[in-house]
Scaffold this active site. Structure first.
Site, PDB file in Angstrom:
ATOM      1  N   SER A 132       0.954  -1.235   0.080  1.00 19.14           N
ATOM      2  CA  SER A 132      -0.096  -0.026  -0.002  1.00 19.14           C
ATOM      3  C   SER A 132       0.848   1.444  -0.004  1.00 19.14           C
ATOM      4  O   SER A 132       1.704   1.524  -1.042  1.00 19.14           O
ATOM      5  CB  SER A 132      -1.035  -0.027   0.974  1.00 19.14           C
ATOM      6  OG  SER A 132      -1.974   0.926   1.092  1.00 19.14           O
ATOM      7  N   HIS A 174      -3.730  -0.093  -4.737  1.00 20.90           N
ATOM      8  CA  HIS A 174      -5.390  -0.427  -4.659  1.00 20.90           C
ATOM      9  C   HIS A 174      -5.953  -0.018  -5.875  1.00 20.90           C
ATOM     10  O   HIS A 174      -7.075   0.667  -6.092  1.00 20.90           O
ATOM     11  CB  HIS A 174      -5.969   0.666  -3.373  1.00 20.90           C
ATOM     12  CG  HIS A 174      -5.261   0.410  -2.178  1.00 20.90           C
ATOM     13  ND1 HIS A 174      -5.485  -0.755  -1.246  1.00 20.90           N
ATOM     14  CD2 HIS A 174      -4.439   1.103  -1.341  1.00 20.90           C
ATOM     15  CE1 HIS A 174      -5.063  -0.862  -0.287  1.00 20.90           C
ATOM     16  NE2 HIS A 174      -4.391   0.552  -0.155  1.00 20.90           N
ATOM     17  N   GLU A 201      -5.191  -5.031  -5.223  1.00 22.60           N
ATOM     18  CA  GLU A 201      -4.894  -5.384  -3.802  1.00 22.60           C
ATOM     19  C   GLU A 201      -4.483  -7.042  -3.985  1.00 22.60           C
ATOM     20  O   GLU A 201      -5.144  -7.890  -4.660  1.00 22.60           O
ATOM     21  CB  GLU A 201      -6.147  -5.186  -3.118  1.00 22.60           C
ATOM     22  CG  GLU A 201      -6.505  -3.850  -2.851  1.00 22.60           C
ATOM     23  CD  GLU A 201      -7.692  -3.378  -1.883  1.00 22.60           C
ATOM     24  OE1 GLU A 201      -8.547  -4.494  -1.472  1.00 22.60           O
ATOM     25  OE2 GLU A 201      -7.969  -2.569  -1.612  1.00 22.60           O
TER      26      GLU A 201
END
Length: 273
Positions: A132, A174, A201
């Site tokens: 992330s 994402h 993801e």
């Protein structure tokens, strides 16, 4: 087995949302590259303000057979100058940056001794992974924040200096879940040099020392190659205007597919180069 220090270490951006369980293929592969039963992983949860950040990754890496997993907490720039922090990172055979806010990483770590040690350790052969926000921070040009949407627009994205392990890619995470195609295209339109990597993801790009990517995980990896752009309207667009880009090459890659950042060639899993 410890990493091979005769070549640069692996760079492993992960799109977030990875399964933090022992059966995770992504985390298992990272643990293996970090030395497995002879490894020592440092988890850096500096992107998050949560006191528990990093604890689940530590648990999984221990379950995967890594005997020593240390959480190094960095909450300010002064923490980056603590000698014990330097010693832990220097002794690591693998480094893992957790998620949160990538600007916390760039403002607290950028330009510090820890940033220099991380670059040196990767250059010496130590794999560095980030998930992330940690993934966005790995490259030289980091997407700090931006708007969602599929159409690139002037001013849609803001860039900041990242850790600088590589200047060949710009990473967004994402990717499909948050509709980020437009902001990655906008980032590339500023200067069509780097390759855009959009990570879904539970999906990772394992970048080997020769700059070849292998996709791992349950989602897709979007590769945007801007090297063939014939025309871009970025220079004449007003703030908020859509950006015209002609000649962009785009690949959607899945588990086992490969991409060479040097030759810009994509190969499916059943056709290894």
């Amino acid at each position: 087995m410890a990493p091979d220090h005769g070549q640069r270490g692996w760079i492993i951006p992960i799109g977030g949302g990875e399964r933090k369980v022992r059966s995770s293929e992504i985390l298992s592969r990272f643990a293996e590259l970090s030395g497995g039963p002879d490894g020592r992983i440092v988890v850096i949860p500096a992107a998050s303000r949560l006191k528990t950040a990093g604890s689940q990754h530590k648990k999984v890496f221990r379950q995967l057979g890594v005997p020593r997993v240390d959480i190094v907490r960095i909450e300010s720039r002064s923490d980056c100058e603590i000698e014990s922090v330097h010693e832990q990172i220097t002794a690591a055979t693998g480094v893992f940056l957790t998620g949160g806010n990538q600007l916390r990483l760039s403002t607290n770590i950028g330009g510090t001794s820890v940033a220099r040690i991380l670059r040196r350790r990767n250059a010496d052969g130590v794999p560095i992974a980030g998930t992330s926000a940690g993934a966005a921070f790995l490259c030289e040009h980091m997407i700090a924040h931006g708007a969602d949407g599929a159409t690139p627009r002037s001013g849609m994205v803001h860039l900041a200096p990242g850790l600088g392990l590589t200047n060949k890619i710009i990473i967004d995470q994402h990717f499909r879940q948050r509709d980020r195609l437009g902001r990655l295209l906008t980032a590339l339109a500023y200067n069509p040099f780097a390759v855009g990597i959009g990570l879904d993801e539970d999906t990772a790009a394992f970048i080997d020392p020769e700059d070849r990517i292998e996709v791992l995980g349950s989602g897709g990896l979007t590769v945007i190659d801007p090297s063939h752009i014939d025309r871009s309207s970025m220079d004449s667009a007003r703030l908020g205007d859509p950006i015209g880009l002609i000649g962009v090459r785009l690949h959607i890659m899945l588990q086992g597919d490969r991409y060479d950042l040097t030759t810009r060639a994509a190969n499916p899993a059943d056709q290894r180069s």
